[in-house]
Enzyme design. Sequence first.
Site, short mmCIF file in Angstrom:
data_model
loop_
_atom_site.label_atom_id
_atom_site.label_comp_id
_atom_site.label_asym_id
_atom_site.label_seq_id
_atom_site.Cartn_x
_atom_site.Cartn_y
_atom_site.Cartn_z
N LYS A 146 0.85 -1.20 0.00
CA LYS A 146 0.00 0.00 0.00
C LYS A 146 0.88 1.23 0.00
O LYS A 146 2.00 1.20 0.53
CB LYS A 146 -0.88 0.01 1.26
CG LYS A 146 -2.09 0.90 1.14
CD LYS A 146 -3.18 0.16 0.43
CE LYS A 146 -4.51 0.84 0.46
NZ LYS A 146 -5.57 -0.13 0.16
N GLY A 161 -20.94 6.61 3.85
CA GLY A 161 -19.88 6.87 2.86
C GLY A 161 -20.41 6.79 1.44
O GLY A 161 -20.79 5.71 0.99
N GLY A 201 -18.64 7.55 -1.44
CA GLY A 201 -17.51 7.71 -2.34
C GLY A 201 -17.59 6.69 -3.46
O GLY A 201 -18.67 6.19 -3.78
N ASN A 202 -16.45 6.36 -4.05
CA ASN A 202 -16.44 5.42 -5.16
C ASN A 202 -17.03 4.07 -4.77
O ASN A 202 -17.79 3.47 -5.53
CB ASN A 202 -15.00 5.25 -5.67
CG ASN A 202 -14.94 4.32 -6.86
OD1 ASN A 202 -15.57 4.58 -7.88
ND2 ASN A 202 -14.25 3.21 -6.71
N GLY A 204 -19.02 3.18 -1.91
CA GLY A 204 -20.41 3.21 -1.42
C GLY A 204 -21.40 3.50 -2.54
O GLY A 204 -22.46 2.86 -2.61
N1 GLU Z 1 -7.37 0.17 -2.95
C1 GLU Z 1 -8.13 -1.02 -3.16
C2 GLU Z 1 -8.14 -1.89 -1.93
O1 GLU Z 1 -7.94 -1.44 -0.83
C3 GLU Z 1 -7.71 -1.75 -4.43
C4 GLU Z 1 -6.30 -2.19 -4.50
C5 GLU Z 1 -5.89 -2.70 -5.88
O2 GLU Z 1 -6.73 -2.72 -6.76
O3 GLU Z 1 -4.73 -3.05 -6.02
O4 GLU Z 1 -8.43 -3.06 -1.99
#
Ligand code: GLU
Length: 398
Positions: free
Chosen positions: A96, A207, A209-210, A212
């Site tokens: 991340k 929420g 956002g994208n 929800g």
């Molecule tokens: N940010 C998203 C998650 O937390 C997607 C991560 C990704 O697609 O690599 O799962």
Amino acid sequence: MLDTARKLIRDAGRKLGLSDKQIDELIKTDAEHNFEIELADGSKYHAYRVQHSNKRGPYKGGIRFHPQVDYDEVRALATLMSFKTAVAGIPMGGGKGGVAVDPKALSKEALEELSRKYVQGLKDHIGPDKDVPAPDVNTNAQIIDWMVDEYENLSGDQTKASFTGKSIENSGSLGRDAATGRGGVIVLREILNKSSISGPITYALQGWGNVGSFFALVAEKEHPDWKLVAATDSSGGIYDAGGLSAKALDDFKKTGRKLTEFTTGRKIDNDQLLSLDVDVLALAALENAVDENNVGSIKAKIVLELANGPVTYLGYEALNAQKVTDIPDILANAGGVIVSYLEWVQNKAGEHWTEDRVNKELEKYLKNATRQVYERSRKNQLPLKEAAFAEAIVRLIS
Ligand code: GLU
């Protein structure tokens, strides 16, 4: 959140009979990178990328732009990704990234500069077979497109497989934008099918956002008997026992207004949303939304974790004591990374799949994952959350 994630891994590991040493191995991160980004206007921002595990494939996980981003948050989110990709059954690891910034306060030019400089700082550590970032909170296809372009300029890589969540014109996958929300609908449906709750249900959504918004839109289309009775964004929202139209709310939000300004329903704040008497409470905002202080007010039978880490460890223990079914983030929001993986597969093969094919694949992965978590919960007498971690652990150590 880091503490919560690590405690959950420890609990599940102990129940599987793992030694402390084996559990420490599961918790430790492989590599951690941090650096400062300085923009042309002199402003400085702290940037991070944590690579938790590549045991099952390249590190995979989003990049978050948010003022609250810090090392521990990124560590927690990276750790959750390794367990999420394992539960999802895709050959990817977990990582991340994030930058401590309020992107809404930046001009478009500054946002592009920040995105490109983030890649410059990480170029040696990422790549299609090393670490494949994607969007997360406050990042989107436009930001990812800038990042891919920067990575291509620096590395010469032309496969487009270095990032996922790209725009469709830039080799992104159809269905990726809706995938996390759609995945949440699939997982909830599968769990409801196995539960004693039958017939129409009511739900409240925290929420818009994208994640929800797509959850509500897909639910409205595919499950008209799931009644959305309340929704909030960061400033609060509305409640209408007669039901709210997800489409109408979404159109309204797209005009830049807040949910509290919506024309029908009664205004509520986020605390009131948590305490509504609904069948399902869907949490799609940020981490730590439910903790030991507010968990007592929850009346829902099911909590659906669409955000990452929306329930603290003490909140989770209390939900269990209250006999609330908590559907964990590493299952409920795995749809995003599954379609990210499908995007990566398409890029590697030089293919472009139809949305229908992508959605069918997503459905297949999530039905399997939900069944396996459910079966483990039965077999080991564990709540779904610990069962999901246990299932991931088995896959990560084998
Ligand atoms: N940010 C998203 C998650 O937390 C997607 C991560 C990704 O697609 O690599 O799962």
